[in-house]
Design a protein around this motif. Structure first.
Motif, short mmCIF file in Angstrom:
data_model
loop_
_atom_site.label_atom_id
_atom_site.label_comp_id
_atom_site.label_asym_id
_atom_site.label_seq_id
_atom_site.Cartn_x
_atom_site.Cartn_y
_atom_site.Cartn_z
N MET A 44 0.84 -1.20 0.00
CA MET A 44 0.00 0.00 0.00
C MET A 44 0.87 1.25 0.00
SD MET A 44 -2.53 1.25 3.00
CE MET A 44 -1.18 1.93 3.92
N ASN A 45 0.64 2.11 -0.98
CA ASN A 45 1.42 3.35 -1.05
C ASN A 45 0.85 4.38 -0.07
OD1 ASN A 45 3.59 3.20 -2.69
ND2 ASN A 45 2.71 4.41 -4.36
N PRO A 46 1.71 5.10 0.67
CA PRO A 46 1.19 6.11 1.60
C PRO A 46 0.54 7.27 0.84
CG PRO A 46 3.59 6.19 1.52
CD PRO A 46 3.17 5.00 0.72
N SER A 47 -0.46 7.88 1.44
CA SER A 47 -1.12 9.03 0.81
C SER A 47 -0.26 10.28 1.03
CB SER A 47 -2.49 9.24 1.44
OG SER A 47 -2.30 9.66 2.78
N ASP A 48 -0.66 11.38 0.35
CA ASP A 48 0.06 12.65 0.54
C ASP A 48 0.01 13.10 2.00
OD1 ASP A 48 1.08 13.07 -1.95
OD2 ASP A 48 -0.73 14.07 -2.70
#
Lengths: 293, 186
Positions: A1-5
């Motif tokens: 899962m890519n972290p959000s801004d």
């Protein structure tokens, strides 16, 4: 899962930078002193070649006026003797050199013995010129008007002659010499200088320094009804410490200063002290000599 | 006298070569921000100290280099920090570091992240960014400078700043993904 801004922003905030170390100020002050000195040296070096040539020219130029120069020197010496006689005979003439609005201070200088007793080594009356934009006065200039040294008649007599002479001649010398410096942009220079002095006063006489090293503010005290900022200079590994009580209301003139020597057990003992006993702020002149008797 | 306004940086700079007090007032005014940026660009407090000192002494050597028309003294000092930091990293003026160099995103690095404090993780992740991206990120993200000012400091267009920021953030996200996953599991 890519972290959000948002996640990333939150995480980035976790990296805090340390504050700059206190030692940086002292380091920069030393470097500033070195830089200014080295600049002077470079200038002297560059000017050296020119001076070799010009010194001969100047010597020849002066030589042709030698007889005149001798006469001028004799006249000046005569004027100095006359001034000394006048100020001895008419001490009130001293009052003429105290400019209107100056602050007049009466001080005593104390020498402490090892047992804590002390003796007064000097009584002094001086005028303190407040910072102005007309002249190159930084952090106040003190002019000794009169001094006496208990038990030292010779030194007191020498002061009687030299103090009024110096007090009379100093303003004349300043008015002649000061305009020679910073010729281009002099008005801006003086204005900015006055503002620098003002900012230091506004900041409660900080920063203060001694021998180019920063002093540490250690407290606030009231001296002669003036609030003072107490600043101290204690060189690392040194055998003394120096403390001054700066009064913002008096353009940061110090109302008290002490030098303490370090004892083998790490404690400090007073070695000498200057204490201002009286501050006269009005423009009325003071019969300085009479007060010192 | 007490009601006088504070003098400008320009007025103090004019005086700085002749008045230590003026010079030190300038230093007091900007020391923290300059040290902070130098520290973040070099990851070293000692180097940041040296750079901060050099930046301020540089004002004495060449006061004429600062042109108020091109930006504030703070902007000028940021530029000086950047140049010193580049020299610290072994880049000469005019050199460019390789923007798209692949960073080490190996499992070992990620594993190391999991065992470290958050602050150290970020520090390490940012230090893996190419210097050009790091500069943009530090000035924009940490110093909260407007894009226009960052562009002036870095000597590039606003669009280029945006692009460096985007690349920096994308790369950080990639590097930090294992850390996020790790912290979610914990």
């Amino acid at each position: 899962m890519n972290p959000s801004d948002e996640d990333l922003n939150c995480l980035l905030k976790a990296w805090t930078a340390p504050r700059s170390p206190d030692s940086l100020e002292g380091r920069l002050r030393r470097a500033y002193g070195d830089r200014v000195r080295s600049r002077t040296t470079v200038l002297s070096g560059e000017a050296g070649q020119q001076r070799k040539w010009s010194s001969g020219v100047w010597t020849r130029w002066i030589a042709q006026f030698a007889p005149t120069a001798g006469k001028v020197a004799a006249v000046m010496a005569g004027a100095v003797v006359l001034l000394a006689v006048i100020t001895r005979a008419f001490p009130q003439s001293l009052n003429l050199v105290v400019p209107t609005g100056a602050i007049i201070l009466d001080s005593e200088f104390l020498d402490y013995k090892n047992d804590g007793s002390y003796a007064v080594s000097e009584y002094r009356t001086s005028s303190f010129r407040r910072a102005t934009v007309e002249r190159d006065i930084i952090e106040g200039g003190e002019t000794v008007l009169a001094s006496s040294f208990p038990g030292d008649l010779l030194r007191t007599a020498a002061g009687d002659v030299l103090n009024p002479m110096r007090a009379s001649l100093e303003p004349i010398a300043h008015s002649m010499i000061d305009p020679l410096f910073y010729k281009p942009g002099r008005a801006e220079y003086l204005r900015a200088l006055a503002m620098t002095v003002t900012e230091r006063i506004r900041k409660g006489c900080t920063p203060s320094n001694m021998w180019g090293r920063p002093m540490t503010v250690i407290g606030e005290e009231t001296v002669l009804n003036y609030t003072t900022t107490v600043s101290q200079f204690a060189p690392e590994g040194g055998n003394f410490r120096f403390t001054e009580w700066f009064a913002p209301e008096l353009d940061c003139f110090s109302l008290r200063s002490t030098t303490e020597k370090a004892l083998p057990d790490g404690a400090f003992q007073l070695a000498n002290e200057r204490r201002v006993l009286k501050v006269t702020k009005n423009s009325s002149t003071t019969k300085a000599k009479e007060q010192n008797r | 006298m007490r009601g006088m306004p504070e003098q400008t940086d320009e007025a103090l700079l004019d005086l700085a070569g002749r008045s230590e007090t003026a010079f030190m007032l300038l230093f007091e005014r900007h020391r923290e921000v300059i040290f902070r940026v130098a520290y973040r660009l070099t990851n070293s407090a000692a180097a940041a100290e040296d750079i901060t000192q050099e930046c301020f002494l540089g004002l004495l050597d060449a006061p004429g280099r600062f042109d108020p028309a091109r930006g504030s003294l703070r902007t000028y000092l940021f530029g000086a920090v950047r140049n010193h930091a580049r020299r610290y990293h072994g880049l000469r003026d005019g050199d460019v570091d390789l923007e798209d160099t692949e960073v080490d995103e190996t499992a070992e690095v990620s594993q190391m992240f999991l065992q470290q404090e958050q602050s150290q993780v970020i520090r390490q992740a940012i230090s893996t960014l190419p210097l050009q991206q790091r500069e943009a990120l530090i000035l924009f993200q940490y110093e909260e400078l407007p894009l226009e000012e960052v562009a002036v400091i870095l000597g590039i267009e606003v669009g280029a700043v945006k692009s460096r920021l985007q690349r920096a953030r994308a790369r950080l996200k990639r590097i930090l993904t294992p850390y996020f996953q790790g912290s979610n599991k914990r």
